[in-house]
Design an enzyme around this catalytic site. Structure first.
Site, mmCIF file in Angstrom:
data_model
loop_
_atom_site.group_PDB
_atom_site.id
_atom_site.type_symbol
_atom_site.label_atom_id
_atom_site.label_comp_id
_atom_site.label_asym_id
_atom_site.label_seq_id
_atom_site.Cartn_x
_atom_site.Cartn_y
_atom_site.Cartn_z
ATOM 1 N N HIS A 40 0.838 -1.206 0.000
ATOM 2 C CA HIS A 40 0.000 0.000 0.000
ATOM 3 C C HIS A 40 0.873 1.255 0.000
ATOM 4 O O HIS A 40 0.584 2.214 0.712
ATOM 5 C CB HIS A 40 -0.883 0.022 1.259
ATOM 6 C CG HIS A 40 -1.933 -1.035 1.300
ATOM 7 N ND1 HIS A 40 -2.645 -1.347 2.458
ATOM 8 C CD2 HIS A 40 -2.407 -1.864 0.338
ATOM 9 C CE1 HIS A 40 -3.509 -2.316 2.190
ATOM 10 N NE2 HIS A 40 -3.383 -2.652 0.906
HETATM 11 C C1 LIG Z 1 -1.249 -7.147 -5.034
HETATM 12 C C2 LIG Z 1 -1.932 -5.931 -4.499
HETATM 13 C C3 LIG Z 1 -3.126 -6.056 -3.791
HETATM 14 C C4 LIG Z 1 -3.741 -4.926 -3.261
HETATM 15 N N1 LIG Z 1 -4.954 -5.071 -2.642
HETATM 16 C C5 LIG Z 1 -5.610 -3.961 -2.216
HETATM 17 C C6 LIG Z 1 -6.926 -4.071 -1.687
HETATM 18 O O1 LIG Z 1 -7.533 -5.141 -1.682
HETATM 19 N N2 LIG Z 1 -7.512 -2.937 -1.218
HETATM 20 C C7 LIG Z 1 -6.881 -1.722 -1.233
HETATM 21 O O2 LIG Z 1 -7.454 -0.756 -0.742
HETATM 22 N N3 LIG Z 1 -5.662 -1.583 -1.783
HETATM 23 C C8 LIG Z 1 -5.028 -2.666 -2.305
HETATM 24 N N4 LIG Z 1 -3.814 -2.538 -2.908
HETATM 25 C C9 LIG Z 1 -3.255 -1.189 -3.077
HETATM 26 C C10 LIG Z 1 -3.987 -0.379 -4.146
HETATM 27 O O3 LIG Z 1 -4.383 -1.195 -5.220
HETATM 28 C C11 LIG Z 1 -3.052 0.724 -4.647
HETATM 29 O O4 LIG Z 1 -2.547 1.447 -3.539
HETATM 30 C C12 LIG Z 1 -3.748 1.707 -5.564
HETATM 31 O O5 LIG Z 1 -4.369 0.997 -6.606
HETATM 32 C C13 LIG Z 1 -2.713 2.694 -6.100
HETATM 33 O O6 LIG Z 1 -3.269 3.475 -7.121
HETATM 34 P P1 LIG Z 1 -2.354 4.473 -7.950
HETATM 35 O O7 LIG Z 1 -3.245 5.177 -8.897
HETATM 36 O O8 LIG Z 1 -1.571 5.296 -6.987
HETATM 37 O O9 LIG Z 1 -1.305 3.550 -8.719
HETATM 38 P P2 LIG Z 1 -1.571 2.356 -9.733
HETATM 39 O O10 LIG Z 1 -2.974 1.880 -9.672
HETATM 40 O O11 LIG Z 1 -0.500 1.354 -9.487
HETATM 41 O O12 LIG Z 1 -1.393 3.033 -11.171
HETATM 42 C C14 LIG Z 1 -0.167 3.443 -11.715
HETATM 43 C C15 LIG Z 1 -0.243 3.257 -13.225
HETATM 44 O O13 LIG Z 1 0.784 4.000 -13.850
HETATM 45 C C16 LIG Z 1 1.383 3.205 -14.859
HETATM 46 N N5 LIG Z 1 2.742 3.707 -15.017
HETATM 47 C C17 LIG Z 1 3.731 3.673 -14.106
HETATM 48 N N6 LIG Z 1 4.843 4.243 -14.615
HETATM 49 C C18 LIG Z 1 4.534 4.648 -15.861
HETATM 50 C C19 LIG Z 1 5.282 5.299 -16.872
HETATM 51 N N7 LIG Z 1 6.562 5.660 -16.685
HETATM 52 N N8 LIG Z 1 4.675 5.557 -18.065
HETATM 53 C C20 LIG Z 1 3.377 5.214 -18.261
HETATM 54 N N9 LIG Z 1 2.628 4.584 -17.320
HETATM 55 C C21 LIG Z 1 3.202 4.307 -16.128
HETATM 56 C C22 LIG Z 1 1.302 1.795 -14.302
HETATM 57 O O14 LIG Z 1 1.478 0.816 -15.291
HETATM 58 C C23 LIG Z 1 -0.077 1.805 -13.660
HETATM 59 O O15 LIG Z 1 -1.089 1.467 -14.571
HETATM 60 C C24 LIG Z 1 -3.161 -3.646 -3.439
HETATM 61 C C25 LIG Z 1 -1.973 -3.507 -4.155
HETATM 62 C C26 LIG Z 1 -1.356 -4.636 -4.692
HETATM 63 C C27 LIG Z 1 -0.083 -4.451 -5.481
#
Ligand SMILES: Cc1cc2nc3c(=O)[nH]c(=O)nc-3n(C[C@H](O)[C@H](O)[C@H](O)COP(=O)(O)OP(=O)(O)OC[C@H]3O[C@@H](n4cnc5c(N)ncnc54)[C@H](O)[C@@H]3O)c2cc1C
Length: 483
Positions: free
Chosen positions: A421
């Protein structure tokens, strides 16, 4: 016409792209490193099945990072993030619980008492995200948002036994973990799924908007750095099919997640000047990027119990006591062996993220520094004792017996894991806050035309899992960027 380039089509990026492009006065371009499918039906079945985490060694839609969880001697682990449209929201456990009133009080204190991120101001945004199929009629819930939220009505035997053990131990039952005054106790986990399908940010938000003429989405496009003219962000460099290119934009929003948004800022010259210079990166602006990484340490207790395991979401119920969450996973990660996760939700210890090299293909170095603060170890020792008591009531036997409290620290390290997380690498705060990277509207301090909108901006550890909050952050940022 406002023109926005979004980097990363993950949890926040999908929400932001849909909400911004709903206004025809905005053109929106989204660049995502992972694969994109044009419809839910075209997506691989593993990404839809809410009963499994599609993160096995064969999965092709992941970023993988070798990290250090604790030091002296190092405890190492591999963590993953989603590298696919929907990001980590496309591969996660589906637990969809809001952060608490106490979390937003702490967040507001970081902002000097501003009410921009108070619980009352963000509650309508949480409601806008969800279509709560159990409590939608309650004033603190939404009944028409893109994400269906549902609680298991027929829990698996292990979840039911755990709830019984909690109630028999004197813990309260929490009917709705997403109620503002939910309090402590055991409750059924709200999940973003419907009929066994994971309904993540791409299915809920982005895919229905793909036909809009003012929205362009490119998959398999990795952004390598942000380009500046002076201190104004003017475009990004990317690699697609092995070819390099540049896209120019009026406004750039990084939604690449807590690891890659921070790494992109650092590679683009926003970070600690000494570290950047040592890697040959020209400095654009000095900022504490990566200095305050936070996550939820989880100690796993494996135990034996013969029970039927019907297909279900990974986590159906949790016990919350103080700032500890005890998680009786409903799916076995090893056949016949169950796992109880004991998780510290507001750790004092924080970690760091640094670049190893200016090369975009080199993964950053992530040092969690878990268990550094003695209060964290003390709270985990107490929490493991509570968990051991619950297992005894369930007549379950830990595989690795829980030792006496005096020997517990070594056992905690041996069983240490992480909830995955990550947050806080581009913390929000006021301009005079030495820990701050972005302001309360998610704009990067010291430059113009550049924002970060994802979990990296959260300035305090959250008492709940982060995905509902990530979507809420993107809803709020979209409203700000549209005004
Ligand atoms: C295995 C797992 C299980 C989890 N389970 C839960 C749960 O059940 N409940 C909960 O609340 N949270 C859970 N989490 C945490 C939660 O999913 C994340 O904290 C949240 O989705 C983060 O969102 P974000 O938008 O910050 O990043 P992300 O959703 O990770 O999005 C980042 C995006 O940017 C893209 N990206 C990165 N770098 C680049 C680049 N240089 N160029 C172009 N694109 C790029 C990536 O490919 C990705 O699609 C879990 C996480 C994991 C890994």
């Amino acid at each position: 016409m406002a023109d926005t380039l979004i980097v990363g089509g993950g949890t926040a990026g999908c929400v932001l792209a849909e909400r911004l492009s709903a206004d025809p006065a905005h053109t929106v371009r989204l660049l995502e490193a992972g694969r994109l499918w044009a419809s839910r039906d075209a997506m691989p079945a593993e990404l839809l099945d809410a009963a499994s985490l599609p993160i096995g060694p064969e999965a092709s839609w992941l970023w993988r990072y070798e990290v250090v969880l604790a030091d002296d001697p190092p405890v190492q682990a591999t963590i993953v993030r989603g590298r696919v449209i929907g990001g980590s929201g496309a591969i996660n456990g589906g637990y969809f619980v809001r952060a608490t009133v106490a979390d937003f009080d702490a967040w507001s204190r970081v902002l000097g008492g501003s009410d921009a991120w108070s619980f009352d101001s963000v509650l309508p945004l949480y409601c806008r995200v969800e279509r709560d199929l159990d409590f939608g009629a309650q004033p603190w819930h939404g009944d028409r948002g893109p994400i269906p939220v549902l609680r298991s009505s027929d829990p698996a035997p292990v979840s039911a036994m755990f709830t019984e053990a909690c109630l028999a131990s004197g813990f309260a039952e929490v009917p709705d973990l997403n109620a503002p005054d939910s309090g402590e106790g055991v409750g059924v986990v709200p999940c973003n799924c419907d009929q066994g399908r994971r309904i993540g940010p791409s299915i809920g938000y982005l895919l229905p908007a793909l036909g809009r003429p003012n929205l362009t989405v490119a998959g398999e496009t990795s952004v390598t750095r942000v380009r500046f003219e002076g201190t104004r962000a003017v475009g990004v460099d990317y690699v697609r099919d092995g070819e390099s290119g540049t896209e120019w934009a009026d406004r750039i929003v990084l939604c690449a997640g807590a690891i890659e948004s921070a790494a992109l800022l650092l590679r683009s010259g926003i970070g600690d000047p000494a570290q950047l210079r040592s890697l040959g990166i020209p400095v654009v602006h000095a900022a504490p990027v990566g200095s305050w990484l936070s996550d939820h340490p989880e100690v796993g207790i494996s135990y034996l119990l013969r029970l039927a395991e019907p297909p279900t979401v990974p986590l159906e119920t949790v016990l919350e006591v103080d700032d500890v969450e005890i998680r009786p996973y409903a799916v076995s990660f090893t056949p016949g062996v169950h796992r109880l996760g004991v998780t510290l939700m507001r750790p004092q210890s924080s970690g760091t993220l640094r670049l190893r090299s200016a090369d975009p293909d080199a993964a950053p170095f992530i040092d969690y520094r878990y268990l550094t603060a003695e209060p964290d170890r003390a709270r985990l020792r107490d929490a493991v004792a509570t968990a051991g008591g619950l297992l005894r009531r369930m007549n379950a036997r830990p595989v690795d017996p829980i030792p006496r409290p005096a020997d517990l620290d070594a056992w905690l390290r041996a069983n240490l894991a992480t909830s995955q997380h990550l947050s806080g690498t581009c913390r929000m705060g006021r301009e005079n806050d030495a820990a701050a990277v972005v302001d309360e509207q998610c704009r990067v301090h010291g430059v113009t035309g550049l924002s970060v909108v994802d979990l990296s901006v959260v300035p305090v550890p959250l008492g709940r899992g982060p995905q509902a909050t990530t979507m809420m952050i993107a809803e709020k940022a979209a409203a700000q960027l549209r005004s």
